[in-house]
Design a protein around this motif. Sequence first.
Motif, PDB file in Angstrom:
ATOM      1  N   ASP A 173      -4.776 -12.342  -1.912  1.00 47.29           N
ATOM      2  CA  ASP A 173      -4.897 -12.146  -0.210  1.00 47.29           C
ATOM      3  C   ASP A 173      -4.246 -10.766  -0.221  1.00 47.29           C
ATOM      4  N   GLN A 174      -4.690 -10.138   0.743  1.00 46.68           N
ATOM      5  CA  GLN A 174      -4.145  -8.811   1.034  1.00 46.68           C
ATOM      6  C   GLN A 174      -3.260  -8.774   2.083  1.00 46.68           C
ATOM      7  N   GLN A 175      -1.895  -8.467   1.898  1.00 51.15           N
ATOM      8  CA  GLN A 175      -0.982  -8.418   3.040  1.00 51.15           C
ATOM      9  C   GLN A 175      -1.036  -7.276   3.740  1.00 51.15           C
ATOM     10  N   VAL A 176      -1.570  -6.115   3.161  1.00 54.29           N
ATOM     11  CA  VAL A 176      -1.493  -4.912   3.963  1.00 54.29           C
ATOM     12  C   VAL A 176      -2.912  -4.212   3.962  1.00 54.29           C
ATOM     13  N   LYS A 177      -3.292  -4.032   5.200  1.00 54.38           N
ATOM     14  CA  LYS A 177      -4.874  -3.687   5.579  1.00 54.38           C
ATOM     15  C   LYS A 177      -5.007  -2.547   6.359  1.00 54.38           C
ATOM     16  N   GLN A 178      -5.866  -1.859   5.915  1.00 54.31           N
ATOM     17  CA  GLN A 178      -6.220  -0.448   6.253  1.00 54.31           C
ATOM     18  C   GLN A 178      -7.834  -0.509   6.660  1.00 54.31           C
ATOM     19  N   ASN A 179      -8.235  -0.943   7.860  1.00 53.66           N
ATOM     20  CA  ASN A 179      -9.568  -1.469   8.126  1.00 53.66           C
ATOM     21  C   ASN A 179     -10.451  -0.093   8.293  1.00 53.66           C
ATOM     22  N   SER A 180      -9.756   1.102   8.465  1.00 51.73           N
ATOM     23  CA  SER A 180     -10.954   1.968   8.522  1.00 51.73           C
ATOM     24  C   SER A 180     -10.890   2.843   7.124  1.00 51.73           C
ATOM     25  N   PRO A 181     -12.159   2.753   6.523  1.00 57.20           N
ATOM     26  CA  PRO A 181     -12.204   3.489   5.278  1.00 57.20           C
ATOM     27  C   PRO A 181     -12.181   4.980   5.146  1.00 57.20           C
ATOM     28  N   SER A 182     -12.654   5.421   6.366  1.00 60.02           N
ATOM     29  CA  SER A 182     -12.642   6.848   6.577  1.00 60.02           C
ATOM     30  C   SER A 182     -12.360   7.334   8.136  1.00 60.02           C
ATOM     31  N   LEU A 183     -12.056   8.558   8.005  1.00 60.50           N
ATOM     32  CA  LEU A 183     -11.962   9.174   9.265  1.00 60.50           C
ATOM     33  C   LEU A 183     -12.008  10.766   9.377  1.00 60.50           C
ATOM     34  N   SER A 184     -12.925  11.375  10.416  1.00 58.26           N
ATOM     35  CA  SER A 184     -13.101  12.775  10.243  1.00 58.26           C
ATOM     36  C   SER A 184     -12.635  13.019  11.641  1.00 58.26           C
ATOM     37  N   VAL A 185     -11.833  14.267  11.371  1.00 53.72           N
ATOM     38  CA  VAL A 185     -11.110  14.875  12.591  1.00 53.72           C
ATOM     39  C   VAL A 185     -11.246  16.587  12.533  1.00 53.72           C
ATOM     40  N   GLN A 186     -11.299  17.054  13.517  1.00 49.52           N
ATOM     41  CA  GLN A 186     -11.443  18.590  13.635  1.00 49.52           C
ATOM     42  C   GLN A 186     -10.080  19.145  13.535  1.00 49.52           C
ATOM     43  N   GLU A 187      -9.866  20.309  12.752  1.00 51.47           N
ATOM     44  CA  GLU A 187      -8.865  20.958  12.501  1.00 51.47           C
ATOM     45  C   GLU A 187      -8.206  21.144  13.928  1.00 51.47           C
ATOM     46  N   GLY A 188      -6.831  21.044  14.024  1.00 53.66           N
ATOM     47  CA  GLY A 188      -5.906  21.263  15.225  1.00 53.66           C
ATOM     48  C   GLY A 188      -5.814  20.081  16.142  1.00 53.66           C
ATOM     49  N   ARG A 189      -6.790  19.216  15.916  1.00 58.66           N
ATOM     50  CA  ARG A 189      -6.595  17.762  16.593  1.00 58.66           C
ATOM     51  C   ARG A 189      -5.779  16.860  15.952  1.00 58.66           C
ATOM     52  N   ILE A 190      -5.366  15.557  16.693  1.00 58.27           N
ATOM     53  CA  ILE A 190      -4.536  14.571  16.285  1.00 58.27           C
ATOM     54  C   ILE A 190      -5.250  13.577  15.051  1.00 58.27           C
ATOM     55  N   SER A 191      -4.633  13.483  13.996  1.00 60.31           N
ATOM     56  CA  SER A 191      -5.449  12.354  12.988  1.00 60.31           C
ATOM     57  C   SER A 191      -4.399  11.178  13.483  1.00 60.31           C
ATOM     58  N   ILE A 192      -5.062  10.020  13.536  1.00 59.40           N
ATOM     59  CA  ILE A 192      -4.321   8.760  13.661  1.00 59.40           C
ATOM     60  C   ILE A 192      -4.868   7.792  12.824  1.00 59.40           C
ATOM     61  N   LEU A 193      -3.996   7.293  11.703  1.00 52.43           N
ATOM     62  CA  LEU A 193      -4.567   6.306  10.543  1.00 52.43           C
ATOM     63  C   LEU A 193      -3.736   5.062  10.788  1.00 52.43           C
ATOM     64  N   ASN A 194      -4.330   3.935  11.040  1.00 57.07           N
ATOM     65  CA  ASN A 194      -4.009   2.646  11.178  1.00 57.07           C
ATOM     66  C   ASN A 194      -3.517   1.800   9.853  1.00 57.07           C
ATOM     67  N   CYS A 195      -2.722   0.834  10.185  1.00 63.26           N
ATOM     68  CA  CYS A 195      -2.482   0.024   9.189  1.00 63.26           C
ATOM     69  C   CYS A 195      -1.704  -1.480   9.954  1.00 63.26           C
ATOM     70  N   ASP A 196      -2.316  -2.384   9.165  1.00 66.98           N
ATOM     71  CA  ASP A 196      -1.980  -3.870   9.634  1.00 66.98           C
ATOM     72  C   ASP A 196      -1.444  -4.423   8.517  1.00 66.98           C
ATOM     73  N   TYR A 197      -0.310  -5.419   8.811  1.00 67.57           N
ATOM     74  CA  TYR A 197       0.225  -6.152   7.731  1.00 67.57           C
ATOM     75  C   TYR A 197       0.209  -7.637   8.191  1.00 67.57           C
ATOM     76  N   THR A 198       0.293  -8.708   7.410  1.00 69.19           N
ATOM     77  CA  THR A 198       0.586 -10.062   7.737  1.00 69.19           C
ATOM     78  C   THR A 198       1.835 -10.731   7.455  1.00 69.19           C
ATOM     79  N   ASN A 199       2.867 -10.193   6.564  1.00 67.26           N
ATOM     80  CA  ASN A 199       3.783 -10.795   5.843  1.00 67.26           C
ATOM     81  C   ASN A 199       4.816 -10.240   6.946  1.00 67.26           C
ATOM     82  N   SER A 200       5.499 -11.072   7.667  1.00 67.74           N
ATOM     83  CA  SER A 200       6.711 -10.757   8.377  1.00 67.74           C
ATOM     84  C   SER A 200       7.862 -10.587   7.708  1.00 67.74           C
ATOM     85  N   MET A 201       7.932 -10.857   6.534  1.00 67.00           N
ATOM     86  CA  MET A 201       9.090 -10.583   5.706  1.00 67.00           C
ATOM     87  C   MET A 201       9.105  -8.965   5.223  1.00 67.00           C
TER      88      MET A 201
END
Lengths: 112, 114
Positions: free
Chosen positions: B1-29
């Motif tokens: 069971d995966q406790q850390v998830k990154q739901n976006s396998p890929s992201l493309s951004v133009q140079e100079g712009r902001i990149s936002i990478l997301n991560c979710d987790y399930t274990n409250s510890m």
Amino acid sequence: DTAVSQTPKYLVTQMGNDKSIKCEQNLGHDTMYWYKQDSKKFLKIMFSYNNKELIINETVPNRFSPKSPDKAHLNLHINSLELGDSAVYFCASSRRWANEQFFGPGTRLTVL
Amino acid sequence: DQQVKQNSPSLSVQEGRISILNCDYTNSMFDYFLWYKKYPAEGPTFLISISSIKDKNEDGRFTVFLNKSAKHLSLHIVPSQPGDSAVYFCAASASETGANNLFFGTGTRLTVIP
């Protein structure tokens, strides 16, 4: 002056063979690890050693046996290789109880 | 069971712009979170981390935000540069069960377009 080094970088072998991957770190860290990255890119810890003592042993077949001759080395020996063992294996090290781990370049194992 | 998830396998951004990478987790510890960056044929390299007592940590162009109630963290890269193109892994650990035991997500491949 590579911090964490692994040999070999690539390993191609037949099913049933026994092989070893070596890891060395020159960072003076107390703790070393082996990770497996499978075909789905999932990076999962296998073992962790602190000062030559096993502290983490995830559910890994007992065909996999880590050996730590000293705190700068953690080798991984795999017996009776299976197709499912094909993956990239990463060695890492850290100071004791530190979260930041330093990784080696990986060993791509292909079992035919 | 995966406790850390990154739901976006890929992201493309133009140079100079902001990149936002997301991560979710399930274990409250989990109380410590890290981002690693990985180039092809190399091992992951540590980028930035955050403890659960903080909600933001900044290091140059890289900022990590932590939302404990949502069990979500994000990595912001501003401005994005072509050299940032790599796979980014989110990782988490729980000090009670061993700070050394890192749980990784499956990574997000960032491509910064010149």
